[in-house]
Write a protein that holds these residues in place. Structure first.
Motif, short mmCIF file in Angstrom:
data_model
loop_
_atom_site.label_atom_id
_atom_site.label_comp_id
_atom_site.label_asym_id
_atom_site.label_seq_id
_atom_site.Cartn_x
_atom_site.Cartn_y
_atom_site.Cartn_z
N UNK A 1 0.69 -1.23 -0.09
CA UNK A 1 -0.13 -0.01 0.06
C UNK A 1 1.02 1.14 -0.06
N UNK A 2 1.03 1.84 -1.12
CA UNK A 2 1.79 3.12 -1.22
C UNK A 2 1.18 4.25 -0.68
N UNK A 3 1.81 5.21 -0.03
CA UNK A 3 1.49 6.42 0.62
C UNK A 3 0.80 7.46 -0.35
N UNK A 4 1.06 7.38 -1.53
CA UNK A 4 0.63 8.30 -2.63
C UNK A 4 0.76 7.73 -3.87
N UNK A 5 -0.31 8.31 -4.79
CA UNK A 5 -0.21 7.93 -6.21
C UNK A 5 0.91 7.94 -6.96
N UNK A 6 1.85 8.77 -6.87
CA UNK A 6 3.11 8.80 -7.44
C UNK A 6 4.05 7.63 -7.28
N UNK A 7 4.05 7.19 -6.11
CA UNK A 7 4.77 6.18 -5.89
C UNK A 7 4.19 4.84 -6.43
N UNK A 8 2.99 4.90 -6.55
CA UNK A 8 2.42 3.73 -6.82
C UNK A 8 2.49 3.53 -8.53
N UNK A 9 2.17 4.54 -9.07
CA UNK A 9 2.37 4.41 -10.56
C UNK A 9 3.74 4.35 -10.90
N UNK A 10 4.61 4.93 -10.44
CA UNK A 10 6.25 4.47 -10.64
C UNK A 10 6.72 3.19 -10.60
#
Length: 349
Positions: free
Chosen positions: A51-60
């Motif tokens: 579970x990433x803390x933000x969308x930027x980390x998730x999509x990268x």
């Protein structure tokens, strides 16, 4: 590995989105076995555990860390969607209109699989649109006027390597095992059919409001769509084919009906016959299966039906793959369903 400081979120410009058109390359021309994506699938499934803390980390991490091409990004998003428990997603911040708000809104019923899929694709460098329309779900019966009711489903079209492709990450993730739409009847089972299903196959179950997004030419009218049999993904997955009877409502003649379908992969078949809207499995105390003879040849399966009384019947066909290279589970899956309108009882019954 953390997200590089230089990585910037960029979203696709909707003004640059190509017009809908049938794909030049169909799924079977791109790949024939999902195992070609095993390395991507394994990676995406593993990413779904974080579970990433933000969308930027998730999509990268999901789409850019591995330097995937467009098709590989598309596949990674699809497998992440079909694995991730959407009810568990929480971000540090979910500002109005942000990707975080769109994705995290699922747990509150404020967004859909299709909207989340569109969001992920548009930030991964893939044009994606959410299609709204009608889908023939578990409670649908052949011939029902579904398009006169409110729209009941959404899915996606994505522009991959110069072609629009269809995708339904929701139906690829779970299905209802009975007509009651309750949590205990939800079955989670991955179905690769809904990754780039060929438009001429998906139109049997999915009809978008905008006919241009069927991606078939000429477009199928809503009346034609309603006339199709109820067709499940397994029908196409095992190479079944309609020969003549691709109308959902069929009629007996003097109480007799012959129904024949083709198939291309080694398969075994069975059926269920129900009478009336309550799907009674017996008439006059006699099981309805006694009134159907099934005959299977090398590439045809035929059902001979002699009606014990006039009225409406529903014939559901089930199939399973067989062969030395197939893992035999002895589980038949629903393939398609017909509504039979009987003019009279057949003679000599």
């Amino acid at each position: 590995m953390s997200t590089p400081a230089s990585f910037q979120l960029e979203v696709m410009d909707p003004a640059m989105q190509p017009q809908p058109a049938p794909p030049r390359y169909l799924k079977h021309q791109i790949y024939s076995d999902p195992s070609v994506f095993k390395h991507i699938d394994d990676y995406a499934v593993n990413e779904a555990r974080t579970n990433y803390r933000n969308f930027r980390d998730l999509i990268w991490h999901l789409c850019f860390k591995k330097n995937y091409n467009q098709l590989e990004k598309f596949r990674a998003i699809f497998r992440w969607m079909t694995t991730k428990n959407m009810y568990t997603i929480m971000f540090d911040s979910e500002l109005p209109g942000s990707p975080e708000q769109i994705i995290a809104g699922f747990k509150d019923g404020k967004t859909t699989y299709a909207r989340i899929f569109e969001c992920l694709c548009n930030f991964a460098g893939i044009h994606s649109v959410t299609l709204s329309g009608w889908a023939k779900g578990v409670d649908y019966r052949p011939g029902a006027p579904i398009t006169s009711a409110p729209i009941n489903h959404s899915w996606n079209a994505c522009f991959i390597d110069g072609n629009w492709q269809l995708v339904d990450s929701h139906w690829a993730t779970r299905y209802l095992q009975s007509e009651r739409n309750t949590p205990e009847n939800l079955v989670y089972e991955y179905d690769d059919f809904y990754f780039m299903p060929e438009p001429q196959h998906l139109i049997y179950s999915h009809c978008p409001e905008d006919p241009s997004w069927q991606l078939v030419r000429p477009a199928v009218s809503r009346a034609q769509y309603e006339e199709y049999p109820l067709v499940k993904s397994f029908f196409f997955s095992i190479g079944m084919q309609f020969l003549k009877q691709n109308q959902g409502i069929v009629y007996t003649r003097n109480g007799i009906l012959t129904l024949t379908l083709g198939f291309t992969l080694p398969a075994a078949f069975t059926f269920k016959l129900g009478y009336g809207d309550k799907m009674s499995e017996a008439v006059h105390g006699i099981p309805l299966k006694r009134y159907v003879i099934q005959e299977t040849t090398a590439n045809r399966v035929t059902f001979f039906f002699r009606a014990p009384r006039e009225g409406t019947y529903y014939l559901t066909l089930f199939a399973q793959l067989v062969g030395k290279h197939i893992r035999i589970e002895n589980v038949f899956k629903a393939a398609c369903e017909y509504k039979i309108i009987c003019d009279q009882a057949a003679g000599d019954i």
